[in-house]
Design an enzyme around this catalytic site. Sequence first.
Site, PDB file in Angstrom:
ATOM      1  N   ASP A 256     133.009 -19.871  66.673  1.00  0.00           N
ATOM      2  CA  ASP A 256     132.269 -19.585  67.904  1.00  0.00           C
ATOM      3  C   ASP A 256     130.979 -20.384  67.938  1.00  0.00           C
ATOM      4  OD1 ASP A 256     131.826 -18.294  70.275  1.00  0.00           O
ATOM      5  OD2 ASP A 256     131.037 -16.462  69.370  1.00  0.00           O
ATOM      6  N   GLY A 306     134.694 -25.329  77.403  1.00  0.00           N
ATOM      7  CA  GLY A 306     133.757 -24.759  78.371  1.00  0.00           C
ATOM      8  C   GLY A 306     132.360 -24.798  77.800  1.00  0.00           C
ATOM      9  N   SER A 311     129.826 -16.654  83.274  1.00  0.00           N
ATOM     10  CA  SER A 311     129.065 -15.903  84.278  1.00  0.00           C
ATOM     11  C   SER A 311     127.675 -15.504  83.796  1.00  0.00           C
ATOM     12  CB  SER A 311     129.856 -14.658  84.670  1.00  0.00           C
ATOM     13  OG  SER A 311     130.108 -13.885  83.522  1.00  0.00           O
ATOM     14  N   CYS A 313     125.946 -17.293  81.427  1.00  0.00           N
ATOM     15  CA  CYS A 313     125.395 -18.424  80.673  1.00  0.00           C
ATOM     16  C   CYS A 313     124.222 -19.073  81.372  1.00  0.00           C
ATOM     17  CB  CYS A 313     126.437 -19.528  80.519  1.00  0.00           C
ATOM     18  SG  CYS A 313     127.894 -19.007  79.678  1.00  0.00           S
ATOM     19  N   TYR A 393     127.388  -5.835  80.546  1.00  0.00           N
ATOM     20  CA  TYR A 393     127.983  -7.102  80.103  1.00  0.00           C
ATOM     21  C   TYR A 393     126.836  -8.063  79.796  1.00  0.00           C
ATOM     22  CZ  TYR A 393     130.657 -11.474  80.217  1.00  0.00           C
ATOM     23  OH  TYR A 393     131.232 -12.685  79.887  1.00  0.00           O
ATOM     24  N   ARG A 394     126.852  -8.669  78.605  1.00  0.00           N
ATOM     25  CA  ARG A 394     125.739  -9.559  78.267  1.00  0.00           C
ATOM     26  C   ARG A 394     126.237 -10.817  77.561  1.00  0.00           C
ATOM     27  NH1 ARG A 394     122.975  -5.882  73.523  1.00  0.00           N
ATOM     28  NH2 ARG A 394     124.403  -6.401  71.839  1.00  0.00           N
ATOM     29  N   GLY A 395     125.499 -11.909  77.783  1.00  0.00           N
ATOM     30  CA  GLY A 395     125.808 -13.159  77.097  1.00  0.00           C
ATOM     31  C   GLY A 395     125.470 -13.040  75.632  1.00  0.00           C
ATOM     32  N   MET A 396     126.236 -13.733  74.780  1.00  0.00           N
ATOM     33  CA  MET A 396     125.941 -13.678  73.347  1.00  0.00           C
ATOM     34  C   MET A 396     124.694 -14.502  73.027  1.00  0.00           C
ATOM     35  SD  MET A 396     128.041 -11.558  72.331  1.00  0.00           S
ATOM     36  CE  MET A 396     128.159 -11.607  70.550  1.00  0.00           C
ATOM     37  N   ARG A 409     125.718 -18.550  67.230  1.00  0.00           N
ATOM     38  CA  ARG A 409     126.517 -19.330  68.178  1.00  0.00           C
ATOM     39  C   ARG A 409     125.693 -20.462  68.801  1.00  0.00           C
ATOM     40  NH1 ARG A 409     128.685 -19.316  73.611  1.00  0.00           N
ATOM     41  NH2 ARG A 409     130.917 -19.663  73.374  1.00  0.00           N
TER      42      ARG A 409
HETATM   43  P1  XMP Z   1     132.849 -15.482  81.698  1.00  0.00           P
HETATM   44  O1  XMP Z   1     132.544 -16.377  82.866  1.00  0.00           O
HETATM   45  O2  XMP Z   1     134.309 -15.219  81.545  1.00  0.00           O
HETATM   46  O3  XMP Z   1     132.393 -16.327  80.422  1.00  0.00           O
HETATM   47  O4  XMP Z   1     132.039 -14.244  81.732  1.00  0.00           O
HETATM   48  C1  XMP Z   1     132.626 -15.911  79.102  1.00  0.00           C
HETATM   49  C2  XMP Z   1     132.308 -17.037  78.142  1.00  0.00           C
HETATM   50  O5  XMP Z   1     130.931 -17.396  78.231  1.00  0.00           O
HETATM   51  C3  XMP Z   1     130.503 -17.926  76.972  1.00  0.00           C
HETATM   52  N1  XMP Z   1     129.266 -17.235  76.611  1.00  0.00           N
HETATM   53  C4  XMP Z   1     128.042 -17.742  76.783  1.00  0.00           C
HETATM   54  N2  XMP Z   1     127.645 -18.972  77.172  1.00  0.00           N
HETATM   55  N3  XMP Z   1     125.395 -18.296  76.949  1.00  0.00           N
HETATM   56  C5  XMP Z   1     126.307 -19.257  77.248  1.00  0.00           C
HETATM   57  O6  XMP Z   1     125.922 -20.386  77.588  1.00  0.00           O
HETATM   58  C6  XMP Z   1     125.722 -17.032  76.557  1.00  0.00           C
HETATM   59  O7  XMP Z   1     124.879 -16.186  76.310  1.00  0.00           O
HETATM   60  C7  XMP Z   1     127.126 -16.751  76.439  1.00  0.00           C
HETATM   61  N4  XMP Z   1     127.796 -15.660  76.042  1.00  0.00           N
HETATM   62  C8  XMP Z   1     129.126 -15.990  76.153  1.00  0.00           C
HETATM   63  C9  XMP Z   1     131.613 -17.718  75.986  1.00  0.00           C
HETATM   64  O8  XMP Z   1     132.260 -18.947  75.837  1.00  0.00           O
HETATM   65  C10 XMP Z   1     132.486 -16.674  76.687  1.00  0.00           C
HETATM   66  O9  XMP Z   1     133.825 -16.708  76.274  1.00  0.00           O
END
Ligand code: XMP
Length: 496
Positions: A256, A306, A311, A313, A393-396, A409
């Site tokens: 990851d 990607g 969503s 990011c 729902y939160r970004g990593m 990551r």
């Molecule tokens: P969706 O659009 O399906 O995207 O919600 C999920 C994917 O986004 C990536 N991901 C991130 N990318 N910052 C980023 O730039 C983040 O904080 C983050 N968190 C997840 C990851 O590839 C995931 O599968």
Amino acid sequence: TAVFHAAPGKACVAYTYEDLILMPGHIAFPVHEVNLESHLTKKIILKAPFVSSPMDTVTEQTMAINMALQGGIGIIHSNMSDDEQASQVYAVKKYKNGFINDPVCLSVNDTVGDVVRIKKTLGYSGIPITEDGKLGSKLVGFVSARDIDFVDDSTKKLSDVMTTSLTTGSEGCSLSEANEILQRSKKGKLPIVDANGNLVSLIARTDLHKARDFPNASRDHANKQLLVGASIGTRPADKDRARKLVEAGVDVIVIDSSQGDSIYQLDMVQHLKATYPELQVIGGNVVTCGQALHLIEAGVDGLRVGMGIGSICTTQEVCAVGRAQGSAVYHVAKFARKFGIPIVADGGIQSTGHITKALACGASCVMMGSMLAGTEEAPGDYFFQDGVRLKKYRGMGSIEAMSKGSDKRYVWGDDDIQVKVAQGVSGSVADKGSLRRYIPYLCQGVRHGLQDAGVNSLDMAWERLYNGKLRFEIRSPAAQKEGGVHSLHNYSKRLY
Ligand code: XMP
């Protein structure tokens, strides 16, 4: 495919799902004949080409179990200790349809009040009593509604009210054997114990009625256990994490990283492939053929495509690096195909139409975060805001997630970095119901799309893509607006 290639001397323009629209083909088959079977990696084939993201608001064991039952796969996130992640992988591998593997237990010293509280919060009152109140210890009794109905004293110990003449099933028994025992004993619940009398799981009569076959389930060949993936980072300690995951039975490891073309990831891929030749390894993330080539040369079995398009990011905004997803998927998939490496289109999916476009651009599977985060099977509880039922729902790469450790990551080579830079945000998504209905809805939506395009399988779609018979056009901004719902005062957003 002309839309993806710049004319000589012209700058390259990159497109994504909303820019693109597929031209219809000739329909010569019914929709149920559209076959969605596809490779996740060189060796793993899925009946439904869907993967749940390794994110702490998307994939833990419940999501992974249910994704696999529906023909997809879940990648368990690594924002937890390596032992915890390995035990979640183990739980998926040991999952048996109809068995409750994490039943709530109490001990003889707990009270009638505890049972009442569980009934109020979780809705059931049939509870196994074990020596120390935990799963895995000796079963000593059982409490059901009947045992406590007329007890007024809520402080009364369970040792005084529990039933001790127990009907149990043995570990390893099949669902139909358990069913027979339940029929004979006329009990509502059947505790399953190992050879030493320790509680290992529970079967509920009500669940048995619901237990269905899952003919599309993703299973390994050796033991017919559900397939499961897990993510790791690229730090030296992740080699130890990988070992524990492999010991727990993981089928595929996803490395990851938001920018996968690094010496750290190449080293990790080589280590994993040399140490565990049978393990499938997905590298990434990549968006260019150059990045892909490095990982392919290192030995990956699949690629994740990607960058900065999810969503949640903010990578493209913060780091100014990334690529529009339609073009990234098209170019990397076409390139990786020459080496027999499938790609997973990761992120940016907002509808079944986007899934169809990702697959038609050459992706073998899609990975989703926001699409799955609002389902019952995602971690976390629902809450209401402005009358809408939501899940977090939160970004990593959000500060919130990184403070729990997911910064691996986004940072490579510097473990003691002082200033954290967020590359994601945290928010919420709407309730999507259960995967039991949602995944069949996604499958059927994609089947309709492929049927309209005149193709009955992904292989057929790609053959036509590369010989120019499956065509995309670019939509102008006005055409994109026209292609969505418009001119209505309000409308129902119900999906299925
Ligand atoms: P969706 O659009 O399906 O995207 O919600 C999920 C994917 O986004 C990536 N991901 C991130 N990318 N910052 C980023 O730039 C983040 O904080 C983050 N968190 C997840 C990851 O590839 C995931 O599968």
